[in-house]
Design an enzyme around this catalytic site. Structure first.
Site, PDB file in Angstrom:
ATOM      1  N   ASP A 232       0.824  -1.197   0.000  1.00 19.07           N
ATOM      2  CA  ASP A 232       0.000   0.000   0.000  1.00 19.07           C
ATOM      3  C   ASP A 232       0.868   1.262   0.000  1.00 19.07           C
ATOM      4  O   ASP A 232       1.869   1.340   0.726  1.00 19.07           O
ATOM      5  CB  ASP A 232      -0.891  -0.015   1.251  1.00 19.07           C
ATOM      6  N   GLU A 301       1.309  -0.193  -4.979  1.00 19.01           N
ATOM      7  CA  GLU A 301       0.388   0.889  -5.294  1.00 19.01           C
ATOM      8  C   GLU A 301       1.146   2.207  -5.305  1.00 19.01           C
ATOM      9  O   GLU A 301       1.809   2.556  -4.329  1.00 19.01           O
ATOM     10  CB  GLU A 301      -0.727   0.963  -4.251  1.00 19.01           C
TER      11      GLU A 301
END
Length: 590
Positions: A232, A301
């Protein structure tokens, strides 16, 4: 490995602009790995299936639905964060990276899930949050007290004193529009950095001990048997050490103290970040079963400029992520986009990807409005044809296979911190609640998501019509999706060349060809009017009759229909996959 060639070579013939040699892929002698040949399916656990009637999805719910995902043809599931957390940001604020959050279950529940999916032939990926922890994490509590070695696990800085008194070290802002990215800690008498919520203090990756701690977290789950991770917000993990103020962005839509009012050149995509990704790749690769096998993988990401994104693949001397997420269809494609813009979205990724690296395509996730709402519910089949039949890996957000739309969430029902932070006036612009509403399983209470009195977010009111069970009974988005998943196993789709064609202002076409295997030609009408196209103008070597392999729900055609190549009629938002094979055995038994 895979070799990629890109050439636009635009020409105009009979009002058709066409692009040759967009992509040519040649398989190496060892074939493709599992993450290159299977669909990766994001499970937002809170909203997938609740088995204990508390209104929140859980691990046992994911385990319970293994047969659905196996029947769908999924290759791997990626679970949203399930680690111990006070849930200020619904799991992205982790208080223990090696324990399961009790609202989702236990370690025993996770082990059962892992075994169940592995027995079904489906890999399991976890969401890893490297940038920050919860403010309730033991490491942060000890860092506040300056207990070694935790003293510098987080980014701490002294205040700056002006005539107004104590001030944060610089002008950096938090993502969730909550003002300064610095929070004063009275006990330690310093500010700590939090690029997201105040409850999410940023790690200090300049601490060798912290770096090793996070690598050990990866090893803990890899030893337990997980197949990889989604990292993330990886581009946030390093910041300029000299704390230079960031310049104003000039964004006319941002208000003072909004995150996007600054140009984040000193807090995103720093050179040290790429080096850290290389180190994580070394940890992942240490779990290879053999030299020719990628037994584990990770994807990252990063919403960044394309030149920054591509560096996450690694370089000639150090490997990076197996791929950074390709969000181009989210960021650069909308209801106004025509065929040329769609061609550009496709070409821009393939033109920039480093040689030997693997593409991927993402249409949605838990942070972005659902693709069926961003574009058009009738275009969902066509856009998924592009996603799944272009070269590379498909990443699907749970529910997109049904064509799920955003659920309108009233202000009094809001739970997302980003939406709450901006207030009722701007809530609808920033909230992520609509795309996180529960999965629509059937037409029973709460769409079969929960038999409790109240789900954590409201169920979409169209659940009685658009649920999974109903869509198994007729020509639907779900059945089209399953056909596409099956087609992704074809050698032509796995290994074939790509040619992209602009057939009219609003109709995009592309073909996939590979050796003596059937050629597939995809046409997508992005426009609002019926279109008639002649594919021979784009590719004169095509036979005069093509067979429909997959059709959108609004096309008026079904699998097996024959169409004349020079007279393809497409309803508004309709799409077709056609094949040159006239037999029933073209790629059905691959």
């Amino acid at each position: 490995m895979i070799r990629i060639f890109f050439s636009l070579g635009l020409a105009i013939t009979h009002n058709v602009v066409y692009s040759e040699n967009i992509y040519k892929a040649y398989n190496n002698t060892n074939g493709l790995d599992w993450w290159q040949t299977g669909i990766i399916y994001q499970v937002y656990v809170r909203s997938f299936k609740d088995t204990n009637s508390d209104g929140i999805g859980d691990l046992n719910g994911v385990t319970q639905k293994v047969n659905y995902l196996k029947d769908l043809g999924i290759g791997a599931i990626w679970l949203s964060p399930i680690f111990e957390s006070p849930q200020f940001d619904f799991g992205y604020d982790i208080s223990n990276f090696k324990q399961i959050e009790k609202v989702f279950g236990t370690l025993a529940d996770f082990d059962r899930l892992l075994n169940t999916y592995h027995n079904a032939g489906i890999k399991v990926l976890l969401d890893f949050v490297p940038n920050h922890s919860s403010h309730l994490h033991e490491w942060f509590l000890k860092s506040v007290k300056k207990i070694p070695p935790f003293t510098d696990y987080y980014v701490w800085e002294d205040p700056v004193y002006t005539k107004e008194g104590k001030q944060p070290p610089n002008n950096w802002l938090a993502v969730f529009n909550s003002g300064s990215a610095w929070e004063w800690n009275e006990e330690r008498q310093q500010y700590y950095l939090h690029q997201f919520l105040v409850e999410q203090p940023d790690f200090n990756y300049r601490s060798p001990m912290l770096v090793e701690e996070m690598k050990n977290v990866l090893r803990f789950w890899l030893d337990r048997g997980v197949d990889g991770f989604r990292f993330d917000a990886v581009n946030f993990i390093f910041e300029r050490a000299d704390l230079v103020n960031e310049p104003e962005s000039g964004d006319p839509e941002s208000e003072p103290n909004d995150y996007y009012s600054l140009n984040h050149i000193y807090t995103l995509d720093q050179p040290e970040t790429y080096e850290m990704v290389h180190q994580w790749r070394e940890v992942i690769d240490s779990y290879k079963k053999s030299e020719n096998d990628t037994s584990r993988m990770f994807m990252v990401e990063c919403y960044s400029p394309v030149d920054k994104i591509m560096q996450y693949y690694g370089n000639d001397t150090a490997l990076g992520a197996h791929f950074p997420f390709n969000f181009f269809f989210i960021e650069h494609f909308n209801r106004q986009s025509d065929a040329k813009q769609m061609r550009d979205v496709i070409a821009s990724w393939l033109a920039n990807i480093p040689e030997g690296r693997w593409p991927n395509w993402v249409l949605g996730n838990h942070d972005k409005n659902r693709v069926a709402s961003r574009l058009d519910s009738m275009l969902i089949d066509g856009i998924q044809m592009a996603q799944m039949l272009l070269p590379g890996t498909t990443v699907t957000y749970n529910g997109d296979e049904l064509g799920m739309e955003d659920t309108y969430i009233r202000w009094d029902e809001a739970v997302d911190p980003w939406g709450l932070n901006v207030g009722i006036r701007r809530y609808e612009k920033f909230t992520r609640d609509p795309q996180r509403s529960p999965f629509l399983w059937d037409n029973s209470l709460n769409a079969g998501f929960s038999d409790g009195p109240k789900p954590w977010l409201p169920v979409n009111p169209k659940f009685w019509r658009d649920n999974m069970q109903q869509q198994t009974k007729y020509k639907s988005h779900l059945r089209t999706y399953k056909q596409l998943v099956s087609l992704t196993k074809s050698p032509t789709i796995l290994y074939g060349d790509l040619n992209v064609f602009i057939l009219s202002k609003w109709v995009l076409g592309f073909s996939r060809s590979y050796l003596d295997h059937p050629t597939y030609f995809v046409v997508i009408n992005l426009g609002s009017e019926t279109e008639r196209v002649n594919l021979l103008n784009a590719r004169y070597t095509l036979p005069h009759i093509l067979k429909v392999k997959v059709s959108s729900v609004n096309s008026g055609l079904v699998t097996g229909n024959l169409v004349r190549t020079e007279n393809i009629i497409l309803r508004p938002k309709a799409a077709l996959v056609m094949t040159t094979s006239r037999t029933n055995e073209d790629d059905d038994n691959f």
